[in-house]
Design an enzyme around this catalytic site. Structure first.
Site, mmCIF file in Angstrom:
data_model
loop_
_atom_site.group_PDB
_atom_site.id
_atom_site.type_symbol
_atom_site.label_atom_id
_atom_site.label_comp_id
_atom_site.label_asym_id
_atom_site.label_seq_id
_atom_site.Cartn_x
_atom_site.Cartn_y
_atom_site.Cartn_z
ATOM 1 N N ASP A 21 0.728 -1.119 0.151
ATOM 2 C CA ASP A 21 -0.012 0.001 0.189
ATOM 3 C C ASP A 21 0.893 1.196 0.066
ATOM 4 O OD1 ASP A 21 -1.569 -2.000 0.846
ATOM 5 O OD2 ASP A 21 -2.250 -1.071 2.453
ATOM 6 N N GLN A 28 4.196 0.531 2.223
ATOM 7 C CA GLN A 28 4.280 -0.983 2.906
ATOM 8 C C GLN A 28 5.622 -1.439 2.109
ATOM 9 O OE1 GLN A 28 1.777 -2.255 5.564
ATOM 10 N NE2 GLN A 28 2.378 -0.170 5.904
ATOM 11 N N ASP A 39 -5.723 0.891 9.569
ATOM 12 C CA ASP A 39 -5.605 1.645 8.543
ATOM 13 C C ASP A 39 -6.220 3.003 8.591
ATOM 14 O OD1 ASP A 39 -4.398 -0.688 7.479
ATOM 15 O OD2 ASP A 39 -6.073 -1.092 6.119
ATOM 16 N N ASP A 41 -11.421 -6.362 1.545
ATOM 17 C CA ASP A 41 -10.474 -7.340 1.885
ATOM 18 C C ASP A 41 -11.001 -8.497 1.336
ATOM 19 O OD1 ASP A 41 -8.240 -8.676 2.668
ATOM 20 O OD2 ASP A 41 -8.893 -8.895 4.680
HETATM 21 C C1 FRU Z 1 -3.768 -3.680 2.580
HETATM 22 C C2 FRU Z 1 -3.444 -4.052 4.060
HETATM 23 C C3 FRU Z 1 -3.669 -3.119 5.070
HETATM 24 C C4 FRU Z 1 -2.670 -3.235 5.994
HETATM 25 C C5 FRU Z 1 -1.353 -3.494 5.116
HETATM 26 C C6 FRU Z 1 -0.351 -4.642 5.685
HETATM 27 O O1 FRU Z 1 -3.315 -4.041 1.763
HETATM 28 O O2 FRU Z 1 -3.748 -5.608 4.208
HETATM 29 O O3 FRU Z 1 -5.081 -3.307 5.673
HETATM 30 O O4 FRU Z 1 -2.332 -2.279 7.119
HETATM 31 O O5 FRU Z 1 -1.920 -3.720 4.020
HETATM 32 O O6 FRU Z 1 0.789 -4.586 5.008
#
Ligand code: FRU
Length: 548
Positions: free
Chosen positions: A22, A38, A146, A252
């Site tokens: 993300d 991320q 988040d 999700d």
């Molecule tokens: C979305 C997610 C978020 C989480 C992050 C973890 O892709 O699953 O909900 O904070 O990635 O890497």
């Protein structure tokens, strides 16, 4: 392997190596655009999640900085997960993020710059009060993550929203704070939709009803809405008449980003959608966990989204990297329809345009397939404008409601369509990614227009996800052209339809149509001629990304 190397992009944001997901905490600060993401510093698959960090002065040339946040506290020891940045009243930024611990138990924490006078914001510190928020009663610690950018309302309280779920209902929890440290859960949810599962990476922001300019939440404090609220009194929710709100959620369960347009009441603190349901998608291909920010430099709202890989984890390990960020997109409300937003690559992307080849009007007869001059190579920005076919010239139409992008894709034969482009194609047309229109007569007699991106013939390589993407696009009676802008960059194809009303991002891995062996074609597989009004093809330059 040459084709693994050839899949690396030339002008999209991606780290030098390893896994990214993300986009996090995008902001504009003291002359620099910041993007965090991320990131797994140890490998090309998800894990050990940190916040990578890069800066740019133009949203296309990026410089990598050291990791901004790493798992080093008891409350985030399993990962520093997604979050957002807020510019506080004193002009300094604060990050709110999700910490993961103890088998992915989630809580929310805060980090602030060590030196706010550093425009690069190289070093961040976590505040001693962390974690600021634990999962509330009734919410599992696995379903609480988040946090959004915070906004200030006229009652002097900061608000953030955080995605969660209750049984199968996806919900957006609302919190308030006076000092940004102590947060109180509100007893009403900002928004929820039944049967949508866990809500990840929610985003919530205002958009003007007219025009391309972006606005920040501070519009809630403006005189216009104050006056309106006073007139409406306490009875009705005090809605503004000049702006709307957009609520975005990353589902999700389906891995898609959906958005709804509606109004935000500062009396009830609820978001009320114009239409029921979860709403359309930002992008009908690979685009997830997206996030917007308000660019105070140019008054735009800019959208970032993650385009993951369509190859296997083993391929990613071989390549040594996984994922790119889609091009940053300016986002605004489509005043012509009022029911969708528009997305367009930020105009800075145009500065990467090199040689232009323009083509005049031509007719594509049924079964025609033309090589487009100027379309060689793996980095292109293509705009093609078709004359909207006159469907009234067809007297007996057989309804074709069965057609769906995934059935037959570009090989299908309809009346008007499929017609469009073949990108990342080799000389022998063995590998090609088709981006095309398909106009379908419905039982009602009306015609609807679809756009599809067909990956089924993109590559000879095994173990790829070759799902065909697509959706309907709203063509207004006043519009007499059908327009595609397609940005090709080695392994990513980003398509914007009808000025940004629809977007489709796909990831492809040609083995033959790589680098200078890649070609561009126009095709018409329908049974009626199609007029191409113009084709403009730019070669796109690469951007060198370095660590500083
Ligand atoms: C979305 C997610 C978020 C989480 C992050 C973890 O892709 O699953 O909900 O904070 O990635 O890497």
């Amino acid at each position: 392997n040459a084709f693994y190397k050839a899949s690396r992009t030339g002008y999209h944001f991606q780290p030098e190596k390893n896994f990214m997901n993300d986009p996090n905490g995008p902001m504009y600060y003291k002359g620099y655009y910041h993007i965090f993401y991320q990131y797994n510093p140890k490998g090309a698959v998800w894990g050990n999640i940190c916040w990578g960090h890069a800066v740019s002065t133009d949203l296309v040339h990026w410089q990598y900085l050291e990791l901004a946040l790493v798992p080093d506290q008891w409350y985030d020891i399993e990962g520093v997960w997604s979050g957002s940045a807020t510019i506080l009243e004193d002009g300094t930024p604060a990050i709110m993020y999700t910490g993961s611990r103890n088998g992915q138990h989630q809580s929310q924490s805060m980090a602030i710059p060590v030196d706010p006078s550093d425009p690069l914001l190289r070093k961040w510190k976590k505040v001693p009060e962390n974690p600021l928020l634990l999962n509330p009663t009734g919410i599992s610690p696995h379903d609480f993550r988040d946090p959004t950018t915070a906004w200030l309302e006229s009652d002097g309280l900061w608000r953030i929203t955080i995605g969660a779920k209750v049984e199968k209902t996806g919900i957006a929890l609302l919190y308030t704070s006076r000092d940004f440290r102590h947060w109180e859960l509100q007893d009403t949810w900002l928004h929820h939709v039944n049967a949508t599962g866990m809500w990840e990476c929610v985003d919530f922001y205002p958009v003007l009803e007219e025009g391309k300019l972006g606005v920040d939440h501070s519009i809630l404090l403006g005189p216009k809405s104050e006056q309106l609220n006073a007139e409406l009194g306490g009875e009705q929710p005090p809605f503004s008449d000049t702006f709307k709100y957009v609520f975005k959620v990353s589902l999700d369960d389906t891995r898609h980003d959906h958005y709804a347009i509606g109004n935000y009441s500062t009396a009830t603190h609820k978001f009320v959608t114009d239409r029921p349901g979860i709403g359309p998608r930002y992008d009908y291909g690979k685009f997830y966990a997206s996030k917007t920010f308000y660019d105070s430099k140019t008054s735009r709202r800019i959208l970032w989204g993650w385009a993951n890989e369509s190859d296997s984890e083993q391929d990613d390990i071989t390549k040594g990297w996984a994922s790119v960020q889609a091009l940053p997109r300016t986002i605004w409300l489509d005043a012509k329809t009022g029911s969708n937003i528009l997305q367009w690559p930020v105009e800075e992307v145009d500065r990467l345009r090199g040689g232009l080849t323009s083509h005049d009007s031509t007719v594509l007869e049924p079964r025609d397939i033309f090589k487009v001059k100027g379309g060689d190579g793996p980095q292109l920005d293509i705009t093609v404008v078709f004359q909207k076919p006159d469907v009234t010239t067809v007297d007996r139409v057989v309804p074709d409601e069965e057609f769906d992008c995934s059935q037959g894709g570009s090989a299908h034969r309809g009346v008007f369509g499929p017609f469009g482009l073949l990108v990342l194609t080799d000389d022998n047309l063995i590998e090609h990614t088709a981006v095309f229109f398909y106009i379908t007569p419905m039982k009602s007699g009306a015609w609807t227009t679809r756009v599809c991106s067909d990956q089924s013939r993109s590559s000879l390589a095994p173990n790829l996800d070759t799902t065909v993407y697509g959706s309907f696009v709203n063509i207004l009676p006043t519009e007499d052209t059908l327009e595609l802008r397609v940005l090709v960059d080695h392994s990513i194809v980003e398509t914007f339809v009808q000025g940004g009303r629809l977007a489709i991002t796909s990831r492809v891995y040609p083995t033959l149509a790589i680098n200078e062996k890649s070609r561009l074609f126009l095709f018409n597989n329908g049974t009626r001629p199609i007029t191409v009004k113009s084709v403009d093809v730019y070669q796109m330059s690469s951007v060198a990304m370095h660590a500083i």
